[in-house]
Write a protein that holds these residues in place. Structure first.
Motif, PDB file in Angstrom:
ATOM      1  N   ALA A  80       5.526 -18.802  42.232  1.00 26.47           N
ATOM      2  CA  ALA A  80       4.938 -17.376  41.955  1.00 26.47           C
ATOM      3  C   ALA A  80       4.574 -16.859  40.487  1.00 26.47           C
ATOM      4  CB  ALA A  80       5.247 -16.193  42.449  1.00 26.47           C
ATOM      5  N   THR A  81       5.633 -17.425  39.726  1.00 25.91           N
ATOM      6  CA  THR A  81       6.125 -17.220  38.112  1.00 25.91           C
ATOM      7  C   THR A  81       5.662 -18.342  37.795  1.00 25.91           C
ATOM      8  OG1 THR A  81       7.694 -15.938  39.086  1.00 25.91           O
ATOM      9  CG2 THR A  81       8.434 -17.160  36.466  1.00 25.91           C
ATOM     10  N   GLU A  82       6.164 -19.457  38.001  1.00 30.03           N
ATOM     11  CA  GLU A  82       5.314 -20.869  37.466  1.00 30.03           C
ATOM     12  C   GLU A  82       4.161 -20.901  37.103  1.00 30.03           C
ATOM     13  OE1 GLU A  82       5.787 -24.307  35.934  1.00 30.03           O
ATOM     14  OE2 GLU A  82       7.180 -23.366  35.746  1.00 30.03           O
ATOM     15  N   PRO A  95      22.570 -19.684  39.714  1.00 29.54           N
ATOM     16  CA  PRO A  95      23.274 -21.045  40.419  1.00 29.54           C
ATOM     17  C   PRO A  95      21.411 -20.939  41.453  1.00 29.54           C
ATOM     18  CG  PRO A  95      25.454 -19.975  40.817  1.00 29.54           C
ATOM     19  CD  PRO A  95      24.268 -18.952  39.397  1.00 29.54           C
ATOM     20  N   TYR A  96      21.083 -20.368  41.870  1.00 29.97           N
ATOM     21  CA  TYR A  96      19.874 -20.058  41.878  1.00 29.97           C
ATOM     22  C   TYR A  96      18.832 -21.114  42.015  1.00 29.97           C
ATOM     23  CZ  TYR A  96      15.831 -19.193  45.347  1.00 29.97           C
ATOM     24  OH  TYR A  96      14.640 -19.780  46.742  1.00 29.97           O
ATOM     25  N   LEU A  97      18.373 -20.432  40.176  1.00 30.26           N
ATOM     26  CA  LEU A  97      17.441 -20.263  39.642  1.00 30.26           C
ATOM     27  C   LEU A  97      17.799 -21.958  38.927  1.00 30.26           C
ATOM     28  CD1 LEU A  97      15.354 -19.868  37.628  1.00 30.26           C
ATOM     29  CD2 LEU A  97      16.982 -18.760  35.753  1.00 30.26           C
ATOM     30  N   LYS A 103      15.314 -28.774  40.770  1.00 30.45           N
ATOM     31  CA  LYS A 103      14.521 -29.638  42.228  1.00 30.45           C
ATOM     32  C   LYS A 103      13.130 -29.570  42.121  1.00 30.45           C
ATOM     33  CE  LYS A 103      17.287 -29.014  46.428  1.00 30.45           C
ATOM     34  NZ  LYS A 103      17.437 -28.397  47.934  1.00 30.45           N
ATOM     35  N   ASN A 104      12.253 -28.223  40.568  1.00 31.09           N
ATOM     36  CA  ASN A 104      11.130 -28.856  40.699  1.00 31.09           C
ATOM     37  C   ASN A 104      10.688 -29.176  39.022  1.00 31.09           C
ATOM     38  OD1 ASN A 104       9.663 -27.053  43.688  1.00 31.09           O
ATOM     39  ND2 ASN A 104      12.020 -26.422  43.129  1.00 31.09           N
TER      40      ASN A 104
END
Length: 275
Positions: A80-82, A95-97, A103-104
């Motif tokens: 949603a931010t992207e 680490p999650y970000l 990956k994206n």
């Protein structure tokens, strides 16, 4: 505290752009548009609650029009931010970000770190971790970063031993020693507290523990230490958004003495300020 609009995965998938337009009343495709309210997506607890505290008590005085959007599924917040449905998000750790961006092919960046939610091991059947019997079943989050984080927690408390050099992508396959032959049940993070009736224990993210009326400070059999912990949660934006004056105002408010006091008083050690 929770009068913000809840956004389900289905609604987001069907109309992320519509959400962005209706939320701000302007074309969110323009990265340079800093007019109107700052729309921030956040997971329910404690992120949306902290933002709602700011909205009600601090934002107006600071000249910030803050629109808090509560997401029930944190996995939808970076997309949603992207795509511009929200201006910023508040839910994640580094680490999650890092994994999401890799990956994206995205470029979402942290703005300011606000708090830590200690990960904990919980059980309805056991009073301490030493009571885990041979063949016990333990639920863990199934997303890459949080699964590794859960396994590191168990490793740090002598329940398992991970292979040397295992990083933020560890899975049960990376366990070197499992003396109690624990069976791991990999679930979506939001499902781990709901699994407690069916497993011997579960590793639960701090926000989902709070939603399930579990106290990381009081109920966890073992929990993460906040010292030198890399999993602090921060405000994040799409690259360039950190220059938005509205984002700068929110960053300052998120790390204010008033917010620290709110975190200390509201969560009593279950959420720890990181500033």
């Amino acid at each position: 505290m929770r009068n913000t609009a809840k956004i389900t995965t289905a609604v987001l998938a069907a109309g992320a752009l519509t959400l962005g337009l209706s939320a701000c009343g302007s074309d969110k495709d323009s990265a340079s548009d800093t007019s109107g309210p700052l729309v921030v997506g956040a997971s329910t607890v404690p992120h949306a609650e902290i933002l709602t505290f700011i909205k009600k008590n601090l934002a107006t005085k600071a000249g910030l029009d803050l629109d808090v959007r509560e997401f029930s599924d944190y996995a939808t917040l970076n997309p949603a931010t992207e795509d511009g449905s929200v201006d910023a998000n508040y839910f994640q750790n580094q680490p999650y970000l890092d994994e999401f961006n890799e990956k994206n092919g995205t470029d979402i960046v942290p703005v300011v770190t606000v708090h830590l939610e200690p990960l904990g091991l919980y059980s309805k059947k056991l009073k301490n971790a030493d009571e885990l019997k041979s063949g016990a079943t333990v639920a863990v989050p199934n997303d890459t970063v949080n699964e590794a984080r859960a396994l590191k927690l168990l490793d740090a408390n002598g329940i398992i031993t991970l292979k040397d050099g295992v990083g933020n992508a560890a899975t049960p396959k990376d366990i070197a020693e499992n003396p109690k032959n624990i069976e791991f049940k990999e679930l979506e993070a939001a499902q781990t507290p709901r699994s407690l009736d069916d497993v011997d224990a579960a590793v639960v993210n701090g926000n989902y523990a709070l939603e399930a009326d579990l106290s990381p400070a009081e109920d966890a059999l073992v929990s993460e230490s906040p010292k030198d912990n890399p999993y602090g949660n921060f405000l994040a934006v799409k690259e360039g958004g950190q220059d938005d004056p509205r984002v700068k105002k929110l960053a300052k408010l998120l790390t204010s003495a008033e917010v620290r006091k709110f975190i200390d008083d509201e969560y009593a050690g279950s959420v720890v300020a990181s500033f």
